[in-house]
Motif scaffolding. Structure first.
Motif, short mmCIF file in Angstrom:
data_model
loop_
_atom_site.label_atom_id
_atom_site.label_comp_id
_atom_site.label_asym_id
_atom_site.label_seq_id
_atom_site.Cartn_x
_atom_site.Cartn_y
_atom_site.Cartn_z
N PRO A 1 104.59 98.08 -76.85
CA PRO A 1 104.17 97.35 -78.04
C PRO A 1 102.94 96.45 -77.83
N ALA A 2 102.76 95.91 -76.62
CA ALA A 2 101.58 95.05 -76.37
C ALA A 2 100.30 95.90 -76.44
N GLY A 3 100.32 97.04 -75.74
CA GLY A 3 99.15 97.91 -75.71
C GLY A 3 98.88 98.52 -77.09
N PHE B 1 96.30 104.99 -72.27
CA PHE B 1 96.85 105.76 -71.14
C PHE B 1 98.27 105.31 -70.87
N ASP B 2 99.14 106.23 -70.49
CA ASP B 2 100.49 105.84 -70.06
C ASP B 2 101.02 106.86 -69.06
N ALA B 3 101.81 106.35 -68.12
CA ALA B 3 102.38 107.21 -67.08
C ALA B 3 103.42 108.17 -67.65
N LYS B 4 104.07 107.77 -68.75
CA LYS B 4 105.16 108.57 -69.29
C LYS B 4 104.64 109.66 -70.24
N GLN C 1 114.09 102.13 -76.87
CA GLN C 1 115.38 101.71 -76.32
C GLN C 1 115.85 100.42 -77.02
N ALA C 2 114.90 99.53 -77.26
CA ALA C 2 115.23 98.27 -77.94
C ALA C 2 115.87 98.58 -79.30
N GLY C 3 115.42 99.64 -79.93
CA GLY C 3 115.96 100.02 -81.25
C GLY C 3 117.38 100.54 -81.18
N LEU D 1 116.77 96.95 -83.55
CA LEU D 1 115.44 96.45 -83.19
C LEU D 1 115.23 95.04 -83.76
N ASN D 2 115.37 94.07 -82.88
CA ASN D 2 115.25 92.66 -83.28
C ASN D 2 113.77 92.25 -83.11
N LEU D 3 113.04 92.28 -84.22
CA LEU D 3 111.58 92.09 -84.15
C LEU D 3 111.18 90.65 -83.88
N HIS E 1 99.19 108.21 -64.75
CA HIS E 1 99.71 107.05 -64.02
C HIS E 1 98.55 106.33 -63.36
N TRP E 2 98.33 105.10 -63.78
CA TRP E 2 97.19 104.33 -63.24
C TRP E 2 97.46 103.96 -61.78
N LEU E 3 96.46 104.26 -60.92
CA LEU E 3 96.63 104.03 -59.48
C LEU E 3 95.86 102.81 -58.98
N ALA F 1 98.37 96.65 -70.06
CA ALA F 1 99.60 96.26 -70.78
C ALA F 1 100.76 97.00 -70.13
N LEU F 2 101.00 96.68 -68.84
CA LEU F 2 101.84 97.54 -68.00
C LEU F 2 103.32 97.17 -67.97
N GLY F 3 103.70 96.11 -68.71
CA GLY F 3 105.12 95.75 -68.81
C GLY F 3 105.65 95.09 -67.54
N LEU G 1 112.11 103.86 -67.89
CA LEU G 1 111.39 103.95 -69.17
C LEU G 1 109.88 103.78 -68.99
N GLY G 2 109.44 103.52 -67.75
CA GLY G 2 107.99 103.51 -67.49
C GLY G 2 107.47 102.28 -66.80
N SER G 3 107.99 101.08 -67.16
CA SER G 3 107.45 99.89 -66.50
C SER G 3 108.18 99.66 -65.18
N THR G 4 107.46 99.89 -64.10
CA THR G 4 108.07 99.83 -62.78
C THR G 4 107.58 98.63 -61.97
N GLY H 1 101.19 91.08 -72.41
CA GLY H 1 102.57 91.54 -72.56
C GLY H 1 103.49 91.03 -71.46
N GLU H 2 104.55 91.81 -71.25
CA GLU H 2 105.60 91.38 -70.34
C GLU H 2 105.12 91.32 -68.88
N MET H 3 103.98 91.88 -68.58
CA MET H 3 103.46 91.80 -67.20
C MET H 3 102.96 90.40 -66.86
N LEU I 1 110.69 88.32 -77.51
CA LEU I 1 109.91 89.14 -76.58
C LEU I 1 108.89 89.98 -77.33
N LEU I 2 109.35 90.72 -78.33
CA LEU I 2 108.43 91.59 -79.06
C LEU I 2 107.35 90.79 -79.78
N THR I 3 107.73 89.66 -80.39
CA THR I 3 106.72 88.86 -81.10
C THR I 3 105.62 88.42 -80.13
C1 LIG Z 1 117.67 97.61 -73.68
C2 LIG Z 1 116.55 96.73 -74.18
C3 LIG Z 1 116.63 96.20 -75.44
C4 LIG Z 1 115.61 95.35 -75.90
N1 LIG Z 1 115.69 94.85 -77.17
C5 LIG Z 1 114.74 94.02 -77.63
C6 LIG Z 1 114.79 93.48 -78.95
O1 LIG Z 1 115.65 93.86 -79.76
N2 LIG Z 1 113.84 92.58 -79.31
C7 LIG Z 1 112.85 92.18 -78.45
O2 LIG Z 1 112.03 91.32 -78.83
N3 LIG Z 1 112.72 92.74 -77.23
C8 LIG Z 1 113.64 93.62 -76.81
N4 LIG Z 1 113.53 94.18 -75.56
C9 LIG Z 1 112.35 93.83 -74.73
C10 LIG Z 1 111.05 94.56 -75.20
O3 LIG Z 1 111.32 95.93 -75.40
C11 LIG Z 1 109.96 94.35 -74.17
O4 LIG Z 1 109.75 92.96 -73.99
C12 LIG Z 1 108.64 95.01 -74.59
O5 LIG Z 1 108.79 96.41 -74.71
C13 LIG Z 1 107.54 94.72 -73.58
O6 LIG Z 1 106.36 95.25 -74.09
P1 LIG Z 1 105.10 95.60 -73.16
O7 LIG Z 1 104.19 96.39 -74.03
O8 LIG Z 1 104.62 94.36 -72.52
O9 LIG Z 1 105.69 96.50 -72.00
P2 LIG Z 1 106.50 97.90 -72.06
O10 LIG Z 1 107.12 98.12 -73.37
O11 LIG Z 1 107.36 97.89 -70.86
O12 LIG Z 1 105.33 98.97 -71.91
C14 LIG Z 1 104.60 99.10 -70.71
C15 LIG Z 1 104.04 100.51 -70.63
O13 LIG Z 1 103.21 100.61 -69.48
C16 LIG Z 1 103.42 101.86 -68.88
N5 LIG Z 1 103.04 101.76 -67.46
C17 LIG Z 1 103.57 100.93 -66.52
N6 LIG Z 1 102.94 101.12 -65.35
C18 LIG Z 1 102.00 102.08 -65.56
C19 LIG Z 1 101.01 102.70 -64.73
N7 LIG Z 1 100.84 102.36 -63.45
N8 LIG Z 1 100.21 103.64 -65.28
C20 LIG Z 1 100.32 103.99 -66.58
N9 LIG Z 1 101.25 103.45 -67.40
C21 LIG Z 1 102.07 102.50 -66.91
C22 LIG Z 1 104.88 102.15 -69.08
O14 LIG Z 1 105.18 103.53 -69.01
C23 LIG Z 1 105.12 101.57 -70.47
O15 LIG Z 1 104.99 102.55 -71.48
C24 LIG Z 1 114.50 95.06 -75.08
C25 LIG Z 1 114.42 95.63 -73.80
C26 LIG Z 1 115.43 96.47 -73.35
C27 LIG Z 1 115.32 97.08 -71.98
#
Ligand SMILES: Cc1cc2nc3c(=O)[nH]c(=O)nc-3n(C[C@H](O)[C@H](O)[C@H](O)COP(=O)(O)OP(=O)(O)OC[C@H]3O[C@@H](n4cnc5c(N)ncnc54)[C@H](O)[C@@H]3O)c2cc1C
Length: 414
Positions: free
Chosen positions: A17-19, A36-39, A48-50, A54-56, A137-139, A165-167, A174-177, A376-378, A389-391
């Motif tokens: 969602p951040a990206g 770009f995304d690894a997945k 998955q949050a949904g 999905l609590n926005l 997958h970004w290296l 925006a790597l999480g 699910l992708g963020s490692t 984002g979450e990173m 979190l999502l907001t």
């Molecule tokens: C079970 C569950 C339920 C949740 N429910 C809610 C909710 O109801 N409300 C709420 O506010 N939040 C919720 N969250 C949290 C919310 O989903 C996350 O905070 C949010 O998705 C983070 O967004 P992001 O874009 O920062 O990172 P992510 O959504 O984690 O996205 C990061 C992306 O980066 C990609 N990536 C990572 N590393 C690389 C790489 N090296 N190369 C390429 N791509 C890469 C990943 O594949 C991924 O697609 C929930 C989380 C979980 C696990």
């Protein structure tokens, strides 16, 4: 340099969602970002949050809302003021998804689902010149060259600007490692260790209790504890007993403070008031009534003490102690739970720690790497569940994309 803005090479790495929010702002402004995304597909954690609804965001007053981000609230203020809980609702509504406020004040799309919303969002982004490069997958990067592992082997790209925006590192399948931490650390950037946030805690239950009550909610209880700084906390709510211990909203709300306490003392004790609406003296008086020929369980049941609450008592009091009305009343009002450790980051809902704010300027651009932004979450912040979190992640995506546009404009590149 490109002459029209659509020719700027802007990469967004991470299709969460951040990206995606960054991509929306850029494509609305006429740019053509590449995501770009690894997945193989975008927004897997968002989907998955949904699954649990999905609590926005949250409908509480903004002054309370913005305090949910603990120490990070000052740094996140621009993102949150520029993308408020009202804005995220408008955003969903503009995509065609009306929202509603649940009884707890949490805000959801009407169907509570993420999949239809994500589908529409992605369609609109594609229609507005955002392109997606999945299974990339970004290296790392070196000077202007950005390397990706792809199904066709390693590929290199160069860009005018990049938004990372790597999480975090929870639910890594699910992708963020969190693999980005090494890459950025090697570039001299400061990273706070990634830790679980909104996670469960471990308690040793008896085998009998675990078998009978794992998966059972404990509703209408008050949790209290003293945090690592000596501040007392008490809150009414619900938690979930699991095979390994406890989880659920009441635990997640305090997961940061409880994690810190466990780290400080290697374990910590929290207390549950199992009858928050009855005083200890009232309970004692009720428990002291003559029970006649009734069994203890049948007598308790008449007082509303049965099921999981009665079994909790049996976890810590022996047969004789269970007949002591004063002791039972006292235990019901202050039931101790020893949290021995917390669950690993892989099982947590979100991540604490990450790229420290001191690496970034007011546009979320890396001070040492101009035209590279991080969102984002990173980043090094955390918040409880409740839509916070999502907001915040989407707000940061917007802030960085608008910041990037400002930088480009100030350089006269429009
Ligand atoms: C079970 C569950 C339920 C949740 N429910 C809610 C909710 O109801 N409300 C709420 O506010 N939040 C919720 N969250 C949290 C919310 O989903 C996350 O905070 C949010 O998705 C983070 O967004 P992001 O874009 O920062 O990172 P992510 O959504 O984690 O996205 C990061 C992306 O980066 C990609 N990536 C990572 N590393 C690389 C790489 N090296 N190369 C390429 N791509 C890469 C990943 O594949 C991924 O697609 C929930 C989380 C979980 C696990």
């Amino acid at each position: 340099m490109p002459t029209d803005i659509a020719s700027f090479k802007i990469a967004i790495i991470g299709a969460g969602p951040a990206g995606l929010m960054a991509a929306q702002v850029l494509s609305n402004a006429g740019y053509a970002p590449m995501v770009f995304d690894a997945k193989p597909s975008a927004g897997r954690k968002f989907l998955q949050a949904g699954r649990g609804g999905l609590n926005l965001t949250h409908s509480e007053d903004f002054s309370i809302f913005s305090r949910r981000y603990f120490e990070a609230q000052t740094f996140l203020k621009p993102a949150l003021e520029n993308f408020t809980p009202t804005d995220i609702r408008l955003w969903a509504e503009e995509l065609g998804f009306e929202t509603f406020v649940g009884s707890s004040g949490k805000v959801y799309p009407l169907d509570k689902k993420a999949a239809p919303l994500l589908r529409t969002w992605l369609q609109q982004l594609k229609a507005k010149n955002t392109t997606f490069k999945m299974k990339h997958h970004w290296l790392g990067f070196s000077k202007d060259i950005w390397q990706f592992q792809t199904p066709n082997g390693e590929e290199s790209y160069s860009f005018n600007a990049v938004i990372l925006a790597l999480g975090g590192a929870s639910w890594p399948h699910l992708g963020s490692t969190g693999s980005w931490t090494k890459i950025l650390e090697n570039k001299g950037l400061h990273i706070a260790p990634l830790k679980p946030a909104n996670m469960g805690f471990t308690i040793t239950w008896s085998t009998l209790f675990k078998e009978k009550f794992s998966g059972t909610p404990l509703k209408n209880v008050a949790l209290s504890f003293t945090d690592a700084k000596g501040n007392y906390h008490s809150k009414l709510g619900e938690l979930l007993v699991s095979a390994y211990g406890v989880e659920g909203s009441l635990i997640y709300t305090h997961s940061k403070l409880l994690r810190e306490k466990v780290e400080q003392e290697s374990f910590t004790t929290i207390y549950l008031d199992l009858f928050p609406h009855r005083s200890e003296s009232k309970l004692e008086q009720q428990l002291s009534l003559p029970r006649g020929k009734k069994s203890l369980s049948a007598f308790w049941k008449r007082l509303g003490l049965s099921g999981i609450k009665a079994s909790l008592l049996r976890e810590i009091l022996g047969t004789e102690a269970l007949k002591d009305s004063a002791l039972v009343a006292k235990t019901l009002k202050k039931f101790p739970l020893v949290l021995e450790s917390y669950r690993p980051i892989e099982d947590a809902i979100s991540t604490a720690g990450g790229l420290k704010f001191n690496n970034l300027n007011e546009n979320l651009m890396l001070k040492n790497f101009p035209m590279v932004f991080c969102v984002g979450e990173m980043l090094d912040w955390e918040a409880p569940t409740g839509g916070y979190l999502l907001t915040a992640v989407m707000g940061q995506g917007k802030q960085a994309a608008e910041g990037l546009i400002k930088v480009l404009q100030s350089k006269g590149k429009r």
